[in-house]
Design a protein around this motif. Sequence first.
Motif, PDB file in Angstrom:
ATOM      1  N   THR A 175       0.836  -1.075  -0.486  1.00 57.25           N
ATOM      2  CA  THR A 175       0.022   0.135   0.243  1.00 57.25           C
ATOM      3  C   THR A 175       1.074   1.741  -0.072  1.00 57.25           C
ATOM      4  O   THR A 175       2.103   1.373   0.561  1.00 57.25           O
ATOM      5  CB  THR A 175      -0.900   0.200   1.440  1.00 57.25           C
ATOM      6  OG1 THR A 175      -0.296  -0.002   2.725  1.00 57.25           O
ATOM      7  CG2 THR A 175      -2.349  -0.817   1.351  1.00 57.25           C
ATOM      8  N   GLY A 176       0.366   2.612  -0.341  1.00 54.90           N
ATOM      9  CA  GLY A 176       0.588   3.723  -0.626  1.00 54.90           C
ATOM     10  C   GLY A 176       1.234   4.219  -1.960  1.00 54.90           C
ATOM     11  O   GLY A 176       0.747   3.155  -3.007  1.00 54.90           O
ATOM     12  N   THR A 177       1.462   5.384  -1.811  1.00 57.90           N
ATOM     13  CA  THR A 177       1.614   5.970  -3.271  1.00 57.90           C
ATOM     14  C   THR A 177       2.544   5.609  -4.185  1.00 57.90           C
ATOM     15  O   THR A 177       1.809   5.204  -5.558  1.00 57.90           O
ATOM     16  CB  THR A 177       2.020   7.519  -2.583  1.00 57.90           C
ATOM     17  OG1 THR A 177       1.350   8.063  -2.144  1.00 57.90           O
ATOM     18  CG2 THR A 177       2.900   7.900  -4.596  1.00 57.90           C
ATOM     19  N   LEU A 178       4.002   4.966  -3.860  1.00 60.72           N
ATOM     20  CA  LEU A 178       4.831   4.282  -4.958  1.00 60.72           C
ATOM     21  C   LEU A 178       4.277   2.725  -4.843  1.00 60.72           C
ATOM     22  O   LEU A 178       4.266   2.115  -6.393  1.00 60.72           O
ATOM     23  CB  LEU A 178       6.195   3.314  -4.362  1.00 60.72           C
ATOM     24  CG  LEU A 178       6.761   3.624  -5.197  1.00 60.72           C
ATOM     25  CD1 LEU A 178       7.021   3.743  -6.390  1.00 60.72           C
ATOM     26  CD2 LEU A 178       8.324   3.677  -4.238  1.00 60.72           C
ATOM     27  N   ALA A 179       4.593   1.799  -4.409  1.00 64.08           N
ATOM     28  CA  ALA A 179       3.695   0.688  -4.125  1.00 64.08           C
ATOM     29  C   ALA A 179       2.132   0.443  -4.540  1.00 64.08           C
ATOM     30  O   ALA A 179       2.153  -0.669  -6.178  1.00 64.08           O
ATOM     31  CB  ALA A 179       2.889   0.527  -2.748  1.00 64.08           C
ATOM     32  N   ASN A 180       1.103   1.511  -5.767  1.00 68.22           N
ATOM     33  CA  ASN A 180      -0.043   1.765  -5.950  1.00 68.22           C
ATOM     34  C   ASN A 180       0.666   1.794  -7.586  1.00 68.22           C
ATOM     35  O   ASN A 180       0.220   0.931  -7.848  1.00 68.22           O
ATOM     36  CB  ASN A 180      -1.018   2.696  -5.456  1.00 68.22           C
ATOM     37  CG  ASN A 180      -1.479   2.920  -4.700  1.00 68.22           C
ATOM     38  OD1 ASN A 180      -1.527   1.641  -4.351  1.00 68.22           O
ATOM     39  ND2 ASN A 180      -2.001   3.655  -3.676  1.00 68.22           N
ATOM     40  N   LEU A 181       1.298   2.724  -7.539  1.00 65.92           N
ATOM     41  CA  LEU A 181       1.925   2.344  -9.620  1.00 65.92           C
ATOM     42  C   LEU A 181       2.915   1.516  -9.477  1.00 65.92           C
ATOM     43  O   LEU A 181       2.587   0.846 -10.982  1.00 65.92           O
ATOM     44  CB  LEU A 181       3.187   4.152  -8.801  1.00 65.92           C
ATOM     45  CG  LEU A 181       3.830   3.927 -10.815  1.00 65.92           C
ATOM     46  CD1 LEU A 181       2.955   4.454 -11.676  1.00 65.92           C
ATOM     47  CD2 LEU A 181       5.325   4.447 -10.060  1.00 65.92           C
ATOM     48  N   LEU A 182       2.961   0.573  -8.570  1.00 71.74           N
ATOM     49  CA  LEU A 182       3.497  -0.448  -9.201  1.00 71.74           C
ATOM     50  C   LEU A 182       2.895  -2.356  -9.075  1.00 71.74           C
ATOM     51  O   LEU A 182       2.773  -2.731  -8.995  1.00 71.74           O
ATOM     52  CB  LEU A 182       4.697  -0.693  -8.223  1.00 71.74           C
ATOM     53  CG  LEU A 182       5.991   0.174  -8.010  1.00 71.74           C
ATOM     54  CD1 LEU A 182       7.058  -0.478  -6.826  1.00 71.74           C
ATOM     55  CD2 LEU A 182       7.073  -0.175  -9.758  1.00 71.74           C
TER      56      LEU A 182
END
Length: 313
Positions: A175-182
């Motif tokens: 979860t989180g901004t970068l995790a959502n991108l990935l």
Amino acid sequence: MRVLIPGISGGIARRLALRLRDNGHEVAGIDIRPWRDAPKDIQVHPVDVRKRAAEDVFRRWKPEAVVHMATVTAFTVPGGERGRINLDGTKALFDHCATHGVKQVLFVGRHTFYGAAPDSPLYHSEDEPPRALEAIPELADLVAADLYAATALWRMPEVTTAVLRLVYTLGTPGTGTLANLLRGKRVPMVLGYDPLFHVLQEEDVVTALQLALEKKVRGIFNVAGPAPVPLSVIIRGTGRTPVPLPSPLFSVLMGRAGFPRLSVGATDHLRYPIVVDNKRFLEATGFQYTFDEGRILRAYADALPVDRAGHGG
């Protein structure tokens, strides 16, 4: 120490609560989201920090320290509501602290405070103002909350206040901004750009917050771990495939063809780096990260392997 954590139901906040409890602190939290399996010795009050019921928690429980983690960065939250949560909630929290004798406050902010711009310095220090907010208006309310928290350093000198600007976290829940991108199997990049990204594992975030609290740091601090790495390295290190797209096509495909949905402004973060200088925090706390970038990326890949990517929402 009696520690109150607004936003306690978030993933990192829960880990912090458990860590502080295990280290002998009394812990309670405020969050309208449920923590269904919360331990019996951690009180969770299901109230909005902006409401009178939240002030009642301060009055009755009398916390000595507050770790404010009840801000949001999700661009899926409507702008007006995000502003009320971030800015109005932060103002209410500091008002409660001043009224009820809280001795220490940690405001947990984001390194995206500085903004992504082509003329930004390579390393941002804590003394720099935010940039490029006109290009990324979605960040304005979080920046305003950060700046308001920083005013407590002179408005409330009797309170030990620290503003912590954390880099992107990349942990096992995915979860989180970068995790959502990935999250998907194919990760978009803007053709011709490969910006540096900081990553910090969630357990190291918890350690940093614990140190800031127990060492009673005061001031504004960038919090980072391993050296930043190119976005393409992060993508491949988590088992994904980078897909460079020309800018016009990038905007068209976001939210389609298996690519994540991004705001128009957020695409600047895929062009220009936001790299921070964290020497001030290291000197104040002695913080040392335990997860290097390779270990962080492998942990994420194991938690959300490619054959499951794109199915987690």
